[in-house]
Design a protein around this motif. Sequence first.
Motif, mmCIF file in Angstrom:
data_model
loop_
_atom_site.group_PDB
_atom_site.id
_atom_site.type_symbol
_atom_site.label_atom_id
_atom_site.label_comp_id
_atom_site.label_asym_id
_atom_site.label_seq_id
_atom_site.Cartn_x
_atom_site.Cartn_y
_atom_site.Cartn_z
ATOM 1 N N VAL A 103 8.663 14.823 -2.692
ATOM 2 C CA VAL A 103 9.844 15.675 -2.788
ATOM 3 C C VAL A 103 10.027 16.408 -1.457
ATOM 4 N N GLY A 104 11.252 16.380 -0.936
ATOM 5 C CA GLY A 104 11.553 17.150 0.262
ATOM 6 C C GLY A 104 11.352 16.428 1.570
ATOM 7 N N TYR A 105 11.218 15.103 1.526
ATOM 8 C CA TYR A 105 10.980 14.354 2.759
ATOM 9 C C TYR A 105 12.102 13.362 3.066
ATOM 10 N N ALA A 106 13.223 13.492 2.391
ATOM 11 C CA ALA A 106 14.313 12.540 2.582
ATOM 12 C C ALA A 106 14.935 12.638 3.969
ATOM 13 N N ASP A 107 14.667 13.739 4.697
ATOM 14 C CA ASP A 107 15.239 13.905 6.030
ATOM 15 C C ASP A 107 14.487 13.128 7.106
ATOM 16 N N GLY A 108 13.399 12.460 6.730
ATOM 17 C CA GLY A 108 12.676 11.639 7.689
ATOM 18 C C GLY A 108 11.509 12.321 8.358
ATOM 19 N N ARG A 109 11.140 13.530 7.920
ATOM 20 C CA ARG A 109 9.985 14.164 8.536
ATOM 21 C C ARG A 109 8.699 13.455 8.110
ATOM 22 N N ASN A 110 7.694 13.589 8.953
ATOM 23 C CA ASN A 110 6.461 12.832 8.754
ATOM 24 C C ASN A 110 5.809 13.202 7.423
ATOM 25 N N PRO A 111 5.543 12.218 6.563
ATOM 26 C CA PRO A 111 5.026 12.518 5.225
ATOM 27 C C PRO A 111 3.504 12.474 5.166
ATOM 28 N N PRO A 112 2.923 13.072 4.129
ATOM 29 C CA PRO A 112 1.495 12.837 3.868
ATOM 30 C C PRO A 112 1.323 11.406 3.386
ATOM 31 N N LEU A 113 0.423 10.689 4.012
ATOM 32 C CA LEU A 113 0.298 9.257 3.757
ATOM 33 C C LEU A 113 -0.841 8.944 2.802
ATOM 34 N N PRO A 114 -0.711 7.893 2.010
ATOM 35 C CA PRO A 114 -1.853 7.406 1.236
ATOM 36 C C PRO A 114 -2.939 6.894 2.178
ATOM 37 N N ALA A 115 -4.162 6.826 1.688
ATOM 38 C CA ALA A 115 -5.253 6.272 2.494
ATOM 39 C C ALA A 115 -4.907 4.841 2.884
ATOM 40 N N LYS A 116 -4.952 4.560 4.180
ATOM 41 C CA LYS A 116 -4.438 3.287 4.692
ATOM 42 C C LYS A 116 -5.269 2.073 4.269
ATOM 43 N N LEU A 117 -6.587 2.142 4.434
ATOM 44 C CA LEU A 117 -7.392 0.945 4.150
ATOM 45 C C LEU A 117 -7.352 0.541 2.683
ATOM 46 N N PRO A 118 -7.511 1.460 1.720
ATOM 47 C CA PRO A 118 -7.373 1.043 0.315
ATOM 48 C C PRO A 118 -6.009 0.435 0.027
ATOM 49 N N MET A 119 -4.960 1.012 0.608
ATOM 50 C CA MET A 119 -3.619 0.458 0.400
ATOM 51 C C MET A 119 -3.521 -0.959 0.954
ATOM 52 N N LEU A 120 -4.057 -1.165 2.146
ATOM 53 C CA LEU A 120 -3.985 -2.482 2.765
ATOM 54 C C LEU A 120 -4.711 -3.539 1.943
ATOM 55 N N PHE A 121 -5.888 -3.221 1.489
ATOM 56 C CA PHE A 121 -6.655 -4.238 0.770
ATOM 57 C C PHE A 121 -6.081 -4.509 -0.625
ATOM 58 N N ARG A 122 -5.411 -3.537 -1.201
ATOM 59 C CA ARG A 122 -4.695 -3.796 -2.454
ATOM 60 C C ARG A 122 -3.428 -4.612 -2.195
ATOM 61 N N LEU A 123 -2.890 -4.484 -0.998
ATOM 62 C CA LEU A 123 -1.695 -5.229 -0.617
ATOM 63 C C LEU A 123 -2.014 -6.661 -0.217
ATOM 64 N N ALA A 124 -3.256 -6.940 0.116
ATOM 65 C CA ALA A 124 -3.653 -8.247 0.652
ATOM 66 C C ALA A 124 -3.222 -9.434 -0.210
ATOM 67 N N PRO A 125 -3.353 -9.395 -1.550
ATOM 68 C CA PRO A 125 -2.921 -10.562 -2.333
ATOM 69 C C PRO A 125 -1.434 -10.882 -2.170
ATOM 70 N N TYR A 126 -0.609 -9.866 -1.991
ATOM 71 C CA TYR A 126 0.815 -10.107 -1.779
ATOM 72 C C TYR A 126 1.058 -10.717 -0.399
ATOM 73 N N LEU A 127 0.373 -10.173 0.605
ATOM 74 C CA LEU A 127 0.554 -10.677 1.968
ATOM 75 C C LEU A 127 -0.011 -12.077 2.135
ATOM 76 N N ALA A 128 -0.988 -12.429 1.321
ATOM 77 C CA ALA A 128 -1.559 -13.783 1.388
ATOM 78 C C ALA A 128 -0.529 -14.841 1.022
ATOM 79 N N ARG A 129 0.528 -14.429 0.315
ATOM 80 C CA ARG A 129 1.598 -15.360 -0.058
ATOM 81 C C ARG A 129 2.801 -15.251 0.883
ATOM 82 N N THR A 130 2.569 -14.603 2.025
ATOM 83 C CA THR A 130 3.623 -14.398 3.014
ATOM 84 C C THR A 130 3.229 -15.117 4.299
ATOM 85 N N ALA A 131 4.174 -15.793 4.926
ATOM 86 C CA ALA A 131 3.839 -16.610 6.101
ATOM 87 C C ALA A 131 3.491 -15.761 7.316
ATOM 88 N N VAL A 132 4.274 -14.712 7.567
ATOM 89 C CA VAL A 132 4.099 -13.908 8.774
ATOM 90 C C VAL A 132 4.198 -12.430 8.412
#
Length: 371
Positions: A72-101
Motif C-alpha cells: 500500500v502506498g507505493y503506486a508512485d514508483g518509489r523503491n519498495p521493500p522487496l521479498p528475499a531474492k534467492l527464495p523467490m528465484l528458486f521458487r520461480l525456477a520451474p516456470y523459467l525452465a519452460r522459458t527459452a530466454v
Amino acid sequence: MTQKVAFLFLGETLLIPHLYPIVEALVAIAPDLPVDLWVSTSMHETLLSAWVRDAGMTTVRIRRAPGFRSLVGYADGRNPPLPAKLPMLFRLAPYLARTAVVVCAEQTSLWLPATLPLRTRFIDTFHGAGSMMARGHWRRRAGWRTLVAAERDRGALIAGGDDPARIVTTGYVKAAFRQRTPPARLFEDAKPVIFYNPHWQAHRSSWWRWGPETVERILADGRFNLIFAPHQRLVERAPALRAFVAGLAGRDGIHCDLDSFAMVDGSYTAAADLYLGDTSSQVVEYLTRPRPCVFLNARDADWRNDGSYAMWEAGEVVDTLSALMPTIEQASTVHPEYTAFQQRFAQEALGDVSGLAPDRAAREVIAALRR
C-alpha cells in the motif's frame, strides 16, 4: 520448452530503466513473441502494467513471482521493500525452465543458471556505468550473454577471464528510457542547482564522514539550490538518514528524495547545474551533457593511483570540508579545463547513447531464441 522470453523485474527500481527499453525494442522487432514480465511487488506491477497498456503490447504479460508482495502506498514508483531474492528465484525456477530466454539486469538472478541444470538461456545486461563497474563474478559466466554499454566494459570483463564471445557491447540502454518523471519546478527561484548524490557503500561514500555537514554548509551559504538524492540503497545502510531528511522539511533551497522513481530515471541528473558526489555511476549519466563537477574525498583516497576513481578527473576534488564552498564557487570558472575529459569519459563509459542500444540488446535475445 516454450519459445517465449521472460524479463525479471524482481529488484530495486534503479534496475527498471536499464531493462524496460529492451522489452519495448523486442516487441517492436518480434510483435508476435510471447513475453512475460515477472515482478516481485505491486509497485513493479502498477508501473509496468500502465506502460504496457499505454503502448498496446498485447503479447506482454505481467506475472507475479512466487512470494509477490502487495504493498500500500507505493503506486508512485518509489523503491519498495522487496521479498528475499534467492527464495523467490528458486521458487520461480520451474516456470523459467519452460522459458527459452530470460533477461535480467543484476547478477543475483544468475544463481539459477549457475546452480541448476537449466536449458534456458540467460542474458544479463549491466546496470550502472563508469569506473566502479563490477569486474565480474563467476556466476555471471553462467549466462549465455552479458550485455555491456561500452567497449571499455567489455575489455575489463575479458581481462578478468570472460569468454570474448559472451560479452556484447550494445551502448547505454537507459539512454532510451522514455518513462521519466515529468519535469517539475523544484524551486521557486533560479539559483544554480547542485545535485548531491552520495554512494551507498561506506568505503566509497562521502556520507558517513561529511554528508550532513555538506548539506548544512550549502544551505547556510544560500547561493545555491540543492537536490539531495543519494543512491537509493544508502538509506538501508544509514537508517538515521530518514530522520536527517525529516529535519530538513520546510527549509528553503532544498529538495530531498530518498524514495521516488525520479531518483533513478535520470530526472535529477538532467536538472542539475553542478554534480556533487563521490563514486556513484550517476555522474556518468550527468556527463552526457558536460557540466561542472565536484568530488568529495572524505575517505582520503589515494585516488590518482586508483582506476576506480577515474571519474574524479572530471572536476575538482575536495580534500577538506573547509574547501567545499570555495571549490563549488569556482567550479563554473574552471569547468572549461575539464570539458574535453568529460566528453571522452562519458563516451568511453556509456558507449552509444543515441537510443539504439535496446534494439541491439533485443537482437541478442532473438539470436538466443534461434540457437
